[in-house]
Design a protein around this motif. Structure first.
Motif, PDB file in Angstrom:
ATOM      1  N   GLU A 125      31.599  29.479 -13.526  1.00 17.21           N
ATOM      2  CA  GLU A 125      30.902  28.213 -13.729  1.00 17.21           C
ATOM      3  C   GLU A 125      31.793  27.030 -13.359  1.00 17.21           C
TER       4      GLU A 125
ATOM      5  N   ASP B 295      28.157  22.263 -22.376  1.00 20.68           N
ATOM      6  CA  ASP B 295      26.809  22.196 -21.794  1.00 20.68           C
ATOM      7  C   ASP B 295      26.083  23.538 -21.844  1.00 20.68           C
ATOM      8  N   GLU B 296      26.495  24.403 -22.738  1.00 21.86           N
ATOM      9  CA  GLU B 296      25.873  25.728 -22.838  1.00 21.86           C
ATOM     10  C   GLU B 296      24.357  25.612 -23.020  1.00 21.86           C
TER      11      GLU B 296
ATOM     12  N   LEU C  22      24.050  27.273 -17.671  1.00 19.81           N
ATOM     13  CA  LEU C  22      25.427  27.284 -18.138  1.00 19.81           C
ATOM     14  C   LEU C  22      25.522  28.139 -19.405  1.00 19.81           C
TER      15      LEU C  22
ATOM     16  N   SER D  62      34.950  28.874  -8.608  1.00 19.16           N
ATOM     17  CA  SER D  62      33.540  28.510  -8.495  1.00 19.16           C
ATOM     18  C   SER D  62      33.198  28.167  -7.048  1.00 19.16           C
TER      19      SER D  62
END
Length: 221
Positions: free
Chosen positions: A137, A95-96, A90, A2
């Motif tokens: 991510e 935390d989608e 996300l 990331s």
């Protein structure tokens, strides 16, 4: 890997803010106020780590909250603004569906000056690697274990829900630890909240007027 850059210690390390035209009233600034307002917590709110936010009730957000800050009649228009200002959604994990930006952190509204609107057509490029692959991510929970953001405003007019340092729980079931030298402006001395016993006899100060939703201390219940 990331490419997430952690801005949580930027000011503590002596970093300077960059002011520009409308930097005190643009979309990121207004959004930070919206997310940080405890009155909106049932509609839109910070996630426990304070590095992303979640929209809970889309219809109420557009109908009751947004009109007080800017013109936006559809939720799709709101999400397009998020993308245009380089907020990322996300797509997996706990935390989608939530949104984040490196410089959009709870309790640190000043950092929104680093959020810039992308040039037209630049949204897709900003969210991919040089090879064209989707950007990996960041693990915001793991990052916050070592470098938690302030749990509530360091001064009036800031952002974030009230609560003492270390009150947030990380995904491993342990309260997060505050920075080694405490949070500037909070009045909290350095102490290992969540990672050991607090300083004996220390009582955290009560914010002026008490905590939102609770009667002032000393008043009849």
């Amino acid at each position: 890997m990331s490419s997430y850059r952690d801005y949580s210690t930027y000011l503590l390390n002596g970093g300077e803010l960059i002011k520009h035209k409308k930097s005190d009233r643009n979309f990121p600034v207004k959004l930070h106020r919206i997310v940080s307002d405890p009155m909106n917590a049932h509609i839109i709110t910070w996630l426990p780590h304070g590095r992303a936010f979640k929209v809970i009730r889309r219809d109420e957000l557009i109908r009751d909250v947004i009109p007080g800050y800017f013109v936006c009649s559809k939720y799709e228009s709101f999400t397009r603004q998020l993308t245009a200002w380089d907020f990322k959604r996300l797509k997996r994990g706990p935390d989608e569906g939530c949104y984040y930006h490196e410089a959009f952190l709870r309790g640190l509204p000043e950092l929104t000056c680093f959020i810039r609107r992308l040039p037209r057509g630049g949204e897709k490029k900003a969210h991919t690697t040089p090879t064209g692959e989707p950007e990996e991510e960041p693990d915001l929970y793991r990052i916050s274990v070592q470098r938690p953001v302030p749990p509530f405003p360091a001064r009036p007019g800031g952002g974030g829900p009230p609560g003492p340092p270390g009150h947030m729980m990380n995904p491993y079931g342990m309260p997060q630890q505050q920075p080694q030298y405490g949070y500037p402006g909070y009045g909290y001395p350095p102490q290992p909240y969540g990672m050991g016993p607090p300083v004996p006899g220390y009582i955290p100060p009560i914010p002026p007027g008490g905590y939102p939703g609770y009667p002032p201390m000393g008043m009849p219940q």
